[in-house]
Design an enzyme around this catalytic site. Structure first.
Site, PDB file in Angstrom:
ATOM      1  N   TYR A  27     -21.510   5.886  -4.444  1.00  0.00           N
ATOM      2  CA  TYR A  27     -20.962   7.080  -3.802  1.00  0.00           C
ATOM      3  C   TYR A  27     -20.809   8.178  -4.856  1.00  0.00           C
ATOM      4  CZ  TYR A  27     -16.367   4.906  -5.059  1.00  0.00           C
ATOM      5  OH  TYR A  27     -15.309   4.303  -5.696  1.00  0.00           O
ATOM      6  N   CYS A  28     -20.916   9.422  -4.401  1.00  0.00           N
ATOM      7  CA  CYS A  28     -20.879  10.598  -5.264  1.00  0.00           C
ATOM      8  C   CYS A  28     -21.853  10.456  -6.444  1.00  0.00           C
ATOM      9  CB  CYS A  28     -19.463  10.855  -5.785  1.00  0.00           C
ATOM     10  SG  CYS A  28     -19.233  12.531  -6.467  1.00  0.00           S
TER      11      CYS A  28
END
Length: 279
Positions: A151-152
């Site tokens: 994620y990110c």
């Protein structure tokens, strides 16, 4: 690219530990307050009203979204899902996408002057090497490159053996720079990643979007405790921050919040509230 020690090294650093605070500048100590606080401190550092700052912060059960996340086609359903899971969802004012915070995740904000002289990459690299220095006695295997499936995701994901444990974002206010990193120290990294994966499934629902959102694969995420094979704690890592900073400055001070900082914090806090009301 400038040497990272030249970027971080200053005669005096101001140390702020908000990791266990219940209130910050008169507001509940949530991620909303943290991003407003970093803006206020960046302004203060920009105007030389404060020495450079290192600030530590921890927030329980929070999903910090990026601005693109707020444009997901079913963001209302995604936010309702987070609420059902007893997570607070907020949209930050710095770059990046969704990140999971809880009491096993330590956030570090490095707030320095020099926005006109330091490139974005200079500052990212400085934070990477600062963290590498923090753990130099334990590993030399920390690398910075995008971990696909995390994620990110970004060019400055920090990982060991291909598993991500940290991500960096950056925000510039006037001539002040706030370089923010989350460090996954302890706890269930795969559960955090699974939560964000489900959030995206609910908030996107397989619709076509102009922005490409990550397909989160929990197996590429891990905590430093798991990666290093030792039971690290947030408190122990906070001490490593101090030890590393001591090698880059002549003095570390604490100082009360100034009136102008309070005023700027209040303004930025209201901006954060308005940003999140729009979802």
């Amino acid at each position: 690219m400038k040497n990272w020690k030249e970027i971080i090294r200053h005669k005096t650093f101001r140390y702020i530990d908000h990791s266990t605070a219940t209130m910050v500048a008169g507001k509940p100590n949530t991620a909303l307050a943290s991003f407003a606080m970093d803006d206020a401190l960046a302004i203060s550092v920009s105007e030389a009203a404060s020495p450079p700052v290192i600030r530590l912060w921890v927030h329980p059960d929070t999903i910090v979204l990026g601005i693109p996340d707020s444009r997901l086609p079913h963001i209302d359903a995604g936010m309702a899902f987070l609420e059902e899971k007893n997570y607070q969802g907020i949209v930050r004012n710095s770059g990046g996408l969704a990140v999971a915070l809880d009491e096993g995740v330590l956030n570090i904000s490095l707030i320095i002057p020099g926005a006109n002289d330091l490139s974005i990459y200079d500052c990212y690299e400085a934070m990477v090497q600062f963290v590498q220095a923090m753990f130099a006695d334990l590993t030399d295997a920390m690398e910075a490159y995008e971990i696909v499936g995390s994620y990110c995701p970004g060019d400055y994901d920090l990982s060991i053996n291909g598993k991500k444990f940290a991500g960096i974002s950056q925000r510039r206010v006037k001539k002040g720079i706030s370089v923010q990193i989350y460090l996954d120290i302890e706890g269930n990294s795969k559960a955090r990643a699974s939560l964000i994966r489900e959030f995206y499934h609910i908030a996107k629902q397989n619709e076509e979007t102009t922005f490409t959102y990550p397909e989160v694969t929990p197996d590429v995420m891990a905590s430093l405790s798991d990666l290093l094979g030792i039971p690290l704690t947030v408190e122990e890592v906070k001490q490593r921050v101090m030890d590393t900073l001591n090698g880059l400055t002549e003095e570390i001070i604490t100082m009360p919040m100034q009136d102008t900082e309070q005023e700027n914090f209040d303004k930025r806090y209201q901006q954060m509230i308005k940003r999140n009301e729009n979802i």
